[in-house]
Design an enzyme around this catalytic site. Structure first.
Site, PDB file in Angstrom:
ATOM      1  N   ASP A  54       0.854  -1.194   0.000  1.00 43.42           N
ATOM      2  CA  ASP A  54       0.000   0.000   0.000  1.00 43.42           C
ATOM      3  C   ASP A  54       0.892   1.248   0.000  1.00 43.42           C
ATOM      4  O   ASP A  54       1.736   1.403   0.876  1.00 43.42           O
ATOM      5  CB  ASP A  54      -0.919   0.004   1.217  1.00 43.42           C
ATOM      6  CG  ASP A  54      -2.098   0.963   1.050  1.00 43.42           C
ATOM      7  OD1 ASP A  54      -1.883   2.109   0.614  1.00 43.42           O
ATOM      8  OD2 ASP A  54      -3.232   0.560   1.363  1.00 43.42           O
TER       9      ASP A  54
ATOM     10  N   SER B  55      -7.127   4.071  -1.269  1.00 43.13           N
ATOM     11  CA  SER B  55      -6.823   2.637  -1.286  1.00 43.13           C
ATOM     12  C   SER B  55      -8.053   1.794  -1.615  1.00 43.13           C
ATOM     13  O   SER B  55      -7.916   0.689  -2.141  1.00 43.13           O
ATOM     14  CB  SER B  55      -6.244   2.204   0.065  1.00 43.13           C
ATOM     15  OG  SER B  55      -4.954   2.740   0.215  1.00 43.13           O
TER      16      SER B  55
ATOM     17  N   THR C 188      -7.985  -2.129   1.652  1.00 38.34           N
ATOM     18  CA  THR C 188      -7.311  -2.989   0.673  1.00 38.34           C
ATOM     19  C   THR C 188      -7.749  -4.450   0.780  1.00 38.34           C
ATOM     20  O   THR C 188      -8.228  -5.023  -0.209  1.00 38.34           O
ATOM     21  CB  THR C 188      -5.777  -2.858   0.792  1.00 38.34           C
ATOM     22  OG1 THR C 188      -5.451  -1.474   0.865  1.00 38.34           O
ATOM     23  CG2 THR C 188      -5.065  -3.503  -0.381  1.00 38.34           C
TER      24      THR C 188
ATOM     25  N   ASP D  36       2.232   2.665   3.397  1.00 40.96           N
ATOM     26  CA  ASP D  36       1.374   3.837   3.201  1.00 40.96           C
ATOM     27  C   ASP D  36       1.330   4.736   4.435  1.00 40.96           C
ATOM     28  O   ASP D  36       1.350   5.960   4.323  1.00 40.96           O
ATOM     29  CB  ASP D  36      -0.035   3.346   2.860  1.00 40.96           C
ATOM     30  CG  ASP D  36      -1.055   4.463   2.707  1.00 40.96           C
ATOM     31  OD1 ASP D  36      -0.897   5.279   1.779  1.00 40.96           O
ATOM     32  OD2 ASP D  36      -2.007   4.513   3.512  1.00 40.96           O
TER      33      ASP D  36
ATOM     34  N   HIS E  22      -1.146   2.731  -5.098  1.00 31.20           N
ATOM     35  CA  HIS E  22      -0.826   4.129  -5.417  1.00 31.20           C
ATOM     36  C   HIS E  22       0.474   4.460  -4.721  1.00 31.20           C
ATOM     37  O   HIS E  22       0.955   3.672  -3.895  1.00 31.20           O
ATOM     38  CB  HIS E  22      -1.929   5.089  -4.936  1.00 31.20           C
ATOM     39  CG  HIS E  22      -2.257   4.906  -3.487  1.00 31.20           C
ATOM     40  ND1 HIS E  22      -1.419   5.328  -2.465  1.00 31.20           N
ATOM     41  CD2 HIS E  22      -3.294   4.286  -2.879  1.00 31.20           C
ATOM     42  CE1 HIS E  22      -1.946   4.986  -1.314  1.00 31.20           C
ATOM     43  NE2 HIS E  22      -3.085   4.344  -1.521  1.00 31.20           N
TER      44      HIS E  22
ATOM     45  N   HIS F 206      -1.705  10.808  -1.057  1.00 32.51           N
ATOM     46  CA  HIS F 206      -1.275   9.993  -2.194  1.00 32.51           C
ATOM     47  C   HIS F 206      -0.948  10.893  -3.381  1.00 32.51           C
ATOM     48  O   HIS F 206      -1.396  12.039  -3.424  1.00 32.51           O
ATOM     49  CB  HIS F 206      -2.388   9.021  -2.596  1.00 32.51           C
ATOM     50  CG  HIS F 206      -2.945   8.226  -1.457  1.00 32.51           C
ATOM     51  ND1 HIS F 206      -4.205   7.698  -1.452  1.00 32.51           N
ATOM     52  CD2 HIS F 206      -2.391   7.895  -0.257  1.00 32.51           C
ATOM     53  CE1 HIS F 206      -4.414   7.039  -0.320  1.00 32.51           C
ATOM     54  NE2 HIS F 206      -3.332   7.158   0.431  1.00 32.51           N
TER      55      HIS F 206
HETATM   56 MG    MG Z   1      -4.293  -0.644   2.562  1.00 35.23          MG
HETATM   57 ZN    ZN Z   2      -3.015   6.064   2.167  1.00 35.20          ZN
END
Ligand code: MG
Ligand code: ZN
Length: 369
Positions: A51, A91, A144, A264, A307, A333
């Site tokens: 992620d 996400s 996710t 992430d 991303h 992001h």
């Molecule tokens: Mg995720």
């Molecule tokens: Zn994020």
């Protein structure tokens, strides 16, 4: 000579005349072009998602590690465009695109722009008697992982709904955080008890070297979001190993989705150390998948991201001591394309530049679903 055919050019046009005009920047979102260059039919597929993992995140991992990443064994590599109905995806929309082949609005958990359910690659696999599993370093109900088994119009306040939705499926393995979303709740149900009644071995720890291979297993390591590496230890590599052991032990085909979620989070916090720590943890998990695929010979491993997070850059550093000086352009992001790495039968299909939706179509074709 390798059998590499330019096998199929498949153009799928989908016109949704009744669709409301989409907000955003006018990207193409009403059709998908899918280029399939391999007719391989891998027996098993492992999809690993970092992620927020952009190219700089991978680069940072390789510099700090000072020895080659597991990812450097992959020979078929591509780039993925990540936009949703907005230029910058979240996400949920990113995972929906990979799981279902459809671009959608940010926040959607495998629902289309009309809030209709979209069938996921994992659901196709289940329908075709593949064994399936989902592993994450976030909660198992986070965007996710949830996009592979759940369908909700929004990602907010749906942890309990997703936990209940999970139990309506027949997914063999679920590992991550979120015990509280399964235990007895205000709806009067105890989803832990229901899982046990459905045949799951339910636990809150994963122990190295444990040989017990239940038919079905749920491992929830934390009440809500799992902690950082220092506290959770080798959970992701161990969970990846355990999932593969469970899913492969009776020789059925299996589809495993693994997520390194906190790359992430390091990006959002603009903390390079956090990103690298998670990146190297992810790489150890990738190595486990790769080791299995090499031994098995009939397993496709695909590693990609939903991303990029942070607009992360490396501006100075030293290869000898593995140090990096980094910068960030945002705490959210970005629109940067992200890498996709593939290994095993069908890997050639993942070379080139593609939309995130094509991940779904390529997998569905290769998996013969
Ligand atoms: Mg995720
Ligand atoms: Zn994020």
């Amino acid at each position: 000579m390798n059998k590499l055919y330019l096998f199929a050019f498949c153009l799928i046009f989908q016109f949704s005349c009744s669709a409301p005009p989409l907000s955003g920047e006018g990207q193409r979102i009403t059709y998908e072009k899918v280029v399939l260059v391999s007719e391989a039919k891998p027996k098993n597929v492992i999809l690993l998602i970092g992620d927020g993992m952009g190219l700089t995140h991978v680069t940072a991992g390789s510099i700090v590690k000072k020895t080659p990443l597991a990812l450097e064994n992959f020979r078929h590599i591509g780039l993925v465009k990540t936009y949703s109905t907005k230029l910058i995806t979240d996400s949920a929309a990113g995972a929906t695109a990979m799981a279902t082949g459809k671009k959608t609005y940010n926040g959607a958990i495998s629902m289309d722009i009309h809030q209709e359910k979209l069938k996921t690659i994992l659901e196709y696999a289940e329908d075709n008697n593949w064994l399936t599993g989902v592993v994450t370093t976030s909660t198992v109900t986070h965007a996710t992982p949830a996009c592979f088994y759940g369908h909700q119009p929004t990602r907010s306040n749906v942890n309990r709904a997703l936990a209940a939705e999970f139990l309506t499926k027949d997914i063999e393995v679920l590992m991550g955080g979120g015990w509280n979303y399964f235990k007895d709740g205000p709806d009067g149900r105890d989803l832990i008890e229901e899982a046990v009644a459905k045949g799951y071995f339910v636990t809150d720890t994963i122990v190295e070297g444990d040989q017990y291979l239940p038919e079905r297993m749920i491992c929830l390591i934390s009440p809500m979001l799992p902690p950082r590496l220092a506290e959770r230890g080798d959970f992701l590599p161990l969970a990846t190993k355990k999932s593969i052991d469970i899913l492969s032990h009776n020789n059925s085909s299996f589809f495993l989705v693994g997520e390194s979620a906190q790359i992430d989070w390091g990006g959002h916090e603009n903390k390079s150390d956090y990103i690298v720590e998670e990146m190297l943890d992810f790489d150890r998990s990738i190595q486990i998948a790769l080791d299995f695929a090499k031994k098995d010979g009939n397993t496709l491993v695909v590693v990609t991201a939903d991303h990029e997070t942070g607009g992360y850059s490396i501006n100075q550093g030293d290869l000898k001591d593995g140090s990096i000086e980094t910068g960030f352009t945002t705490d959210y992001h970005t629109a940067s394309m992200v890498p996709v790495f593939a290994y095993g039968p069908g890997a050639e299909s993942f070379a080139g530049i593609m939309d995130n939706t094509e991940i779904f179509y390529k997998l569905k074709y290769l998996m013969n679903l």
